[in-house]
Scaffold this active site. Structure first.
Site, PDB file in Angstrom:
ATOM      1  N   THR A 238       0.863  -1.188   0.000  1.00 15.60           N
ATOM      2  CA  THR A 238       0.000   0.000   0.000  1.00 15.60           C
ATOM      3  C   THR A 238       0.893   1.230   0.000  1.00 15.60           C
ATOM      4  OG1 THR A 238      -0.223  -0.258   2.397  1.00 15.60           O
ATOM      5  CG2 THR A 238      -2.022  -1.083   1.030  1.00 15.60           C
ATOM      6  N   THR A 275      -1.512  -4.177  10.705  1.00 16.09           N
ATOM      7  CA  THR A 275      -1.466  -3.746   9.313  1.00 16.09           C
ATOM      8  C   THR A 275      -0.304  -4.410   8.592  1.00 16.09           C
ATOM      9  OG1 THR A 275      -2.247  -1.622  10.104  1.00 16.09           O
ATOM     10  CG2 THR A 275      -1.820  -1.783   7.782  1.00 16.09           C
TER      11      THR A 275
END
Length: 360
Positions: A238, A275
């Site tokens: 990301t 994450t």
């Protein structure tokens, strides 16, 4: 962490002991005295300049070149703890019995970077998972826990970037189910042999139609090469400025055994992963419940030892697949020399990925 498979529902937790705080270019980082990396950041190449893991020496292997724009980000260096193994190319494709691919499917808000990855076992693989300890779990985490609790072999892991599919309710869970069904149909397997990971903006459902339209192409382009594996490593990133992947080879019971992996994570990194998505593959022939234990121990000694900004996520997942294609005798007992060698190799591989995470 949650171990799923051998003993469904058992919660296993760890914490950082004797932790200390550092400032890295103005950013607070907490590291355990067991694993204390230091990084110089904000250079595009993100070269890791110095670190110490129990004062071990490391072997460095250069990353493979990037050839296409949708995969055009640097790869993190590989710093391998000293041990009875060597670094090799191929990451998740290095072990026998796996193929991978990544692609840009239009899930990102902008930019050409790949946003889908698929790792597939040629035959049934032993599967295990370790997940977030956050009380609010994203839809793909709930889906994977349910699937792995069946104690069935797995065949594939699909990862999307762009939308975390967290805090999306029943509709988000159905998106994960439909994603798995699409992969299963394209591969000719059962949908509960497909595991799902998602990363991106929390509160956003998967761009499902874009994903479904991309699956046939993703499957048709699966390949066993190091470049194919690199495409998958980029597809799960990301805000990461580098892709994160590695593979090692060791010898167990007279056979060459390989362990490979990819990971992503750059912010919201707190003890107990956070994450942080990862897929680990091995060609070791290992008993299912023992594989769960080995993966869990490896995560506790690696991903659970780092903090960047003190936030714990809804999506962090580490999936491990073991193909058994190395041809070694079945590893069954945790106290055996073979099991200890496999756990040491898996832990070493995870520690390489761990050190790549704060490289951003």
């Amino acid at each position: 962490m949650m171990q799923i498979g051998a003993r469904p529902g058992v919660m296993v937790g760890t914490c950082i002991h004797n932790a200390c705080s550092h400032k890295v270019n103005g950013r607070s980082m907490v590291t355990s005295d067991r694993v204390r990396p230091f990084f110089k950041q904000r250079q595009l190449s993100k070269q890791i300049c110095r670190r110490s893991v129990r004062q071990q020496k490391h072997q460095t292997i250069n990353a493979i070149p990037v050839a296409q724009s949708e995969f055009d980000i640097p790869a993190a260096p590989i710093l391998l703890p000293k041990g009875p193994w060597k670094a090799i190319e191929g990451s998740v494709n290095a072990p026998k019995g796996f193929k991978a691919q990544g692609m840009a499917g239009g899930l990102r808000a902008s930019g050409p970077k790949a946003d889908l990855a698929l790792i597939v076992a040629d035959a049934d693989a032993v599967a295990a998972g370790v997940f977030t300890t956050n009380v609010m779990c994203a839809a793909p985490v709930l889906y994977c826990k349910k699937v792995l609790a069946k104690n069935k072999p797995a065949r594939a892991v699909l990862i999307n970037a762009g939308q975390a599919n967290a805090a999306t309710g029943d509709a988000g869970y159905e998106d994960s189910v439909k994603s798995a069904e699409a992969v299963a149909q394209a591969l000719g397997i059962e949908s509960d042999q497909v595991l799902i990971e998602s990363t991106g903006v929390i509160g956003r459902r998967i761009k499902l139609q874009a994903l479904l339209d991309s699956v046939p192409k993703l499957v048709s382009n699966l390949g066993p090469s190091a470049e194919d594996a690199h495409h998958a490593a980029v597809g799960i990133t990301t805000t990461d400025l580098v892709s994160k992947s590695a593979a090692i080879e060791t010898e167990i019971l007279g056979k060459k055994v390989r362990v490979g992996g990819i990971a992503k994570g750059s912010g919201m990194i707190h003890p107990n992963m956070a994450t942080l998505l990862s897929v680990i593959t091995t060609d070791a022939n290992v008993e299912p419940s023992l594989w769960h234990t080995i993966l869990l121990h490896g995560v506790q000694k690696s991903f659970n030892q780092i903090t960047v900004d003190g936030d714990t996520s809804t999506n962090d997942t580490c999936i491990g697949l073991a193909s058994g294609a190395a041809g070694n005798d079945l590893i069954k007992h945790s106290t055996s020399e073979a099991a200890q060698k496999l756990e040491a190799a898996v832990t070493a591989l995870l520690q390489v990925l761990q050190l790549q995470i704060p490289a951003h």
